[in-house]
Design a protein around this motif. Structure first.
Motif, PDB file in Angstrom:
ATOM      1  N   MET A  85       0.818  -1.225   0.000  1.00  0.00           N
ATOM      2  CA  MET A  85       0.000   0.000   0.000  1.00  0.00           C
ATOM      3  C   MET A  85       0.850   1.272   0.000  1.00  0.00           C
ATOM      4  SD  MET A  85      -2.820  -1.368   2.699  1.00  0.00           S
ATOM      5  CE  MET A  85      -3.509  -3.005   2.517  1.00  0.00           C
ATOM      6  N   ALA A 118      -6.093   5.946  -2.158  1.00  0.00           N
ATOM      7  CA  ALA A 118      -6.355   4.565  -2.576  1.00  0.00           C
ATOM      8  C   ALA A 118      -5.680   3.578  -1.633  1.00  0.00           C
ATOM      9  CB  ALA A 118      -5.871   4.345  -4.008  1.00  0.00           C
ATOM     10  N   ALA A 119      -4.464   3.886  -1.207  1.00  0.00           N
ATOM     11  CA  ALA A 119      -3.749   2.996  -0.289  1.00  0.00           C
ATOM     12  C   ALA A 119      -4.459   2.915   1.059  1.00  0.00           C
ATOM     13  CB  ALA A 119      -2.314   3.485  -0.115  1.00  0.00           C
ATOM     14  N   SER A 121      -7.682   3.355   1.512  1.00  0.00           N
ATOM     15  CA  SER A 121      -8.879   2.545   1.243  1.00  0.00           C
ATOM     16  C   SER A 121      -8.528   1.067   1.204  1.00  0.00           C
ATOM     17  CB  SER A 121      -9.515   2.971  -0.079  1.00  0.00           C
ATOM     18  OG  SER A 121      -9.947   4.316  -0.030  1.00  0.00           O
ATOM     19  N   ASP A 122      -7.373   0.753   0.635  1.00  0.00           N
ATOM     20  CA  ASP A 122      -6.901  -0.628   0.566  1.00  0.00           C
ATOM     21  C   ASP A 122      -6.715  -1.206   1.967  1.00  0.00           C
ATOM     22  OD1 ASP A 122      -5.988  -2.999  -0.473  1.00  0.00           O
ATOM     23  OD2 ASP A 122      -4.309  -2.132  -1.571  1.00  0.00           O
ATOM     24  N   GLU A 125     -10.076  -2.019   3.300  1.00  0.00           N
ATOM     25  CA  GLU A 125     -10.544  -3.219   2.577  1.00  0.00           C
ATOM     26  C   GLU A 125      -9.961  -4.482   3.189  1.00  0.00           C
ATOM     27  OE1 GLU A 125      -8.776  -5.224  -1.354  1.00  0.00           O
ATOM     28  OE2 GLU A 125      -9.540  -3.187  -1.679  1.00  0.00           O
ATOM     29  N   THR A 152     -13.403   2.469  -4.236  1.00  0.00           N
ATOM     30  CA  THR A 152     -12.664   3.718  -4.019  1.00  0.00           C
ATOM     31  C   THR A 152     -11.214   3.517  -4.425  1.00  0.00           C
ATOM     32  OG1 THR A 152     -14.118   4.433  -2.222  1.00  0.00           O
ATOM     33  CG2 THR A 152     -11.913   5.400  -2.296  1.00  0.00           C
ATOM     34  N   LYS A 153     -10.632   2.406  -3.986  1.00  0.00           N
ATOM     35  CA  LYS A 153      -9.237   2.102  -4.336  1.00  0.00           C
ATOM     36  C   LYS A 153      -9.062   1.988  -5.842  1.00  0.00           C
ATOM     37  CE  LYS A 153      -7.854  -2.138  -4.290  1.00  0.00           C
ATOM     38  NZ  LYS A 153      -7.423  -3.485  -3.883  1.00  0.00           N
TER      39      LYS A 153
END
Length: 227
Positions: A85, A118-119, A121-122, A125, A152-153
């Motif tokens: 990430m 994004a990271a 969000s990851d 997740e 989102t990611k």
């Protein structure tokens, strides 16, 4: 080296690829129970899982002797993902800091921030996926929330590839622009058909990262040659 420098951007791409390669060595290679008409990988199906039966496709039924091995491999791969990430987040950020310098406009950094978000969000997740795997008898709460960080990611990473394509057009680097375009173009088809089109749509983000690395490496080589 600092963010935005060509050698750091190139190094972050190499690091991202190396971590991805290590992760893939732990993730289950094939679904325990194939999905008709789909070539989706187990880890991506876990990200896109929308019903408990998807977990049986990934790990096998409770009596499957390989079930525990698949679960352990998936959890180990997702733990390693926490190293990936920051790697791809910083790769995207570093690339666009460099682009903002090359093109003389600070707004390009917005696309770099997309990689960082994004990271994050990851990370959310993966936390949800760990919960699903830990309690496969009752994963519905996590499954209800999972699409939000997942898309989102992927959405932000695809949009950052679109931003890179725009930057490359400005720089007249047409081949690199072409490498970046498929990811944003395939985002919506992937969202509409997650089990069949999403495997291709999400993998195309890697082409954008490759283009970012090629740009950084060639500019780095050119500056060294001039010096």
């Amino acid at each position: 080296m600092r963010l935005g420098s060509y050698p750091l951007t190139a190094f972050l791409f190499v690091l991202t690829v190396a971590i991805l390669a290590v992760m893939q060595g732990y993730f289950p290679a094939e679904l325990a129970i194939p999905l008709p008409g789909s070539t989706i990988r187990p880890v991506l199906l876990l990200e896109l899982a929308s019903q408990p039966q998807h977990l049986a496709h990934i790990f096998g039924e409770p009596g499957d002797p390989q079930r525990a091995v698949r679960i352990a491999g998936m959890n180990t791969g997702n733990a390693i993902d926490y190293l990936l990430m920051p790697s791809y987040g910083l790769l995207t950020l570093s690339f666009f800091i460099g682009i903002s310098r090359d093109l003389g406009a600070g707004f390009w950094r917005v696309f770099g921030a997309m990689g960082v978000i994004a990271a994050v969000s990851d990370a959310i997740e993966n936390w949800l996926m760990f919960g699903m795997v830990a309690d496969m008898a009752n994963p519905l709460n996590e499954m209800a929330l999972l699409p939000y960080p997942v898309w989102t990611k992927f959405g932000l990473l695809a949009m950052s590839c679109g931003g890179a394509a725009w930057a490359f057009v400005r720089l007249r680097r047409w081949v690199l622009a072409a490498l970046c375009l498929p990811a944003p173009l395939m985002l919506v088809p992937g969202m509409l058909d997650p089990l069949h089109t999403a495997p291709l749509a999400t993998s195309l983000i890697g082409l954008g990262w490759l283009a970012m690395a090629v740009h950084a490496a060639t500019r780095w080589w050119r500056t060294r040659a001039v010096a």
